[in-house]
Design a protein around this motif. Structure first.
Motif, mmCIF file in Angstrom:
data_model
loop_
_atom_site.group_PDB
_atom_site.id
_atom_site.type_symbol
_atom_site.label_atom_id
_atom_site.label_comp_id
_atom_site.label_asym_id
_atom_site.label_seq_id
_atom_site.Cartn_x
_atom_site.Cartn_y
_atom_site.Cartn_z
ATOM 1 N N HIS A 115 8.788 0.634 -1.248
ATOM 2 C CA HIS A 115 7.936 1.719 -0.791
ATOM 3 C C HIS A 115 7.707 2.677 -1.956
ATOM 4 O O HIS A 115 8.303 2.530 -3.030
ATOM 5 C CB HIS A 115 8.594 2.472 0.361
ATOM 6 N N THR A 151 4.700 5.794 5.484
ATOM 7 C CA THR A 151 4.206 4.485 5.898
ATOM 8 C C THR A 151 5.295 3.701 6.614
ATOM 9 O O THR A 151 6.496 3.923 6.406
ATOM 10 C CB THR A 151 3.716 3.625 4.710
ATOM 11 N N LYS A 177 6.078 -0.469 6.928
ATOM 12 C CA LYS A 177 5.679 -1.747 6.356
ATOM 13 C C LYS A 177 6.380 -2.878 7.095
ATOM 14 O O LYS A 177 7.522 -2.732 7.555
ATOM 15 C CB LYS A 177 6.021 -1.821 4.860
ATOM 16 N N THR A 220 0.822 -2.750 5.787
ATOM 17 C CA THR A 220 1.229 -1.357 5.582
ATOM 18 C C THR A 220 0.470 -0.489 6.569
ATOM 19 O O THR A 220 -0.752 -0.615 6.687
ATOM 20 C CB THR A 220 0.927 -0.902 4.142
ATOM 21 N N THR A 231 -0.134 3.452 7.866
ATOM 22 C CA THR A 231 0.017 4.858 7.530
ATOM 23 C C THR A 231 0.475 5.668 8.745
ATOM 24 O O THR A 231 -0.051 5.488 9.851
ATOM 25 C CB THR A 231 -1.310 5.423 7.000
#
Length: 337
Positions: free
Chosen positions: A95, A119, A121, A138, A140
């Motif tokens: 990250h 984020t 992931k 990914t 947000t």
């Protein structure tokens, strides 16, 4: 996770030997075994340290894949895959900020991570090491990720700013629901109900809320919040952050751990406290029930809620759980008049 040795208080449980020495961030029992803990890997029954994995930065979370491997997340921005038998590790991905949370989804076959880079992931751990080969997607978030939890195909992400995003792992393109926490203060922990109907959310202000996924009026009327981990002296309330929530895998009751050093067990359906364990010497930083619910791992570790100060050594205790402590009590019906 980490801790340093301390004498076991009466009734605290069995203290693990050879604990870490610089603050405990997480405890996890294996989902496949009743006695394994990581990122220091312990056999809790035998009280033996079986393996140790070193990050360049602080370890913030960890989880099992199976009894032979697991994953960890750290302040060094990395997500690491750990192989217990060989004591080897590699970087699964990265990250852009510290990685606060990591979970393995058995439903999706993916590793889910949440970071202070705002984020979430998803990673495929079957791929060859390297973010380009293992990264699935990914997503947000509105703020830094503080906690996340999985049940079936549902993912609940709790962030700074009291935001809560609920996803279906089969379609991560956007959240299934976007919510604000029912609690007024910063979120500390979120954990999904084992039956998949909702989640419990805790805050720094000594409260826990019980939330439900179903948006119907009848389901939402069941949600509530309650006060816990606080004390009243001379007419003044002192409140403590609720750092940890752990659901019992059999009965669906749950334990909470706070900066007051107490572990409480709750019956969420009947809205009752079932049990309170003797006070530990420091804040409760993490909790984990074993797969069969017979053991509870308790991390007694100062969480720096009052900044740098002298504090008791950190420790990990393994409690044998008695049924009376976690089994809901039947409702008593009034006799007809």
């Amino acid at each position: 996770m980490s801790a340093a040795a301390a004498p076991a208080a009466m009734g605290s449980g069995k203290e693990l030997a050879n604990p870490p020495a610089d603050g405990i961030s997480k405890l996890r029992f294996s989902d496949h075994s009743n006695n394994l803990l990581t990122v220091r890997l312990y056999d809790a029954d035998a009280n033996v340290l079986k393996g140790e994995f070193v990050h360049p930065g602080a370890v913030l979370d960890c989880c099992f894949h199976d009894d032979s491997s697991g994953f960890s997340a750290g302040a060094d921005h990395t997500v690491r895959r750990l192989v217990f038998s060989s004591a080897k590790e590699d970087v699964l991905g990265r990250h852009d900020g510290p990685v606060r949370c990591v979970e393995y989804s058995y439903a999706a076959g993916q590793v889910i991570t949440g970071s202070w880079d705002k984020t979430v992931k998803c990673w495929d751990p079957r791929g060859v090491s390297g973010p380009e080969r293992t990264l699935v997607g990914t997503y947000t978030q509105p703020e830094r990720v503080y906690s996340l939890s999985l049940v079936g195909n549902r993912l609940v992400v709790a962030t700074a700013g009291r935001h809560v995003n609920i996803y279906d792992l089969r379609n991560m393109s956007q959240p299934e629901q976007k919510r604000d926490s029912s609690l007024k203060y910063q979120t500390r922990c979120v954990r999904c109900f084992p039956n998949g109907t909702g989640y419990a959310l805790s805050s720094v202000e000594g409260r826990v809320s019980m939330e439900f996924f179903d948006l119907s009026e009848s389901a939402q009327s069941k949600k509530y919040a309650f006060k816990c981990h606080r004390k009243s002296e001379a007419g003044r309330d002192t409140v403590y952050p609720v750092n940890a929530i752990a659901f019992h895998p059999i009965y669906g009751t749950f334990a909470t751990g706070g900066c007051d050093g107490f572990v409480n067990v709750w019956d969420g359906i009947n809205k009752k406290r079932l049990y309170q364990y003797s006070k530990y010497t420091s804040s409760i930083a993490a909790l984990s029930f074993s797969k069969d619910g017979h053991l509870l791992a308790v991390a007694s570790s100062y969480t720096y809620e009052e900044g740098e100060k002298s504090h008791e050594p950190d420790a990990i205790f393994i409690r044998t759980v008695n049924e009376v402590e976690v089994k809901p009590k039947p409702k008593v019906l009034a006799a007809p008049q």
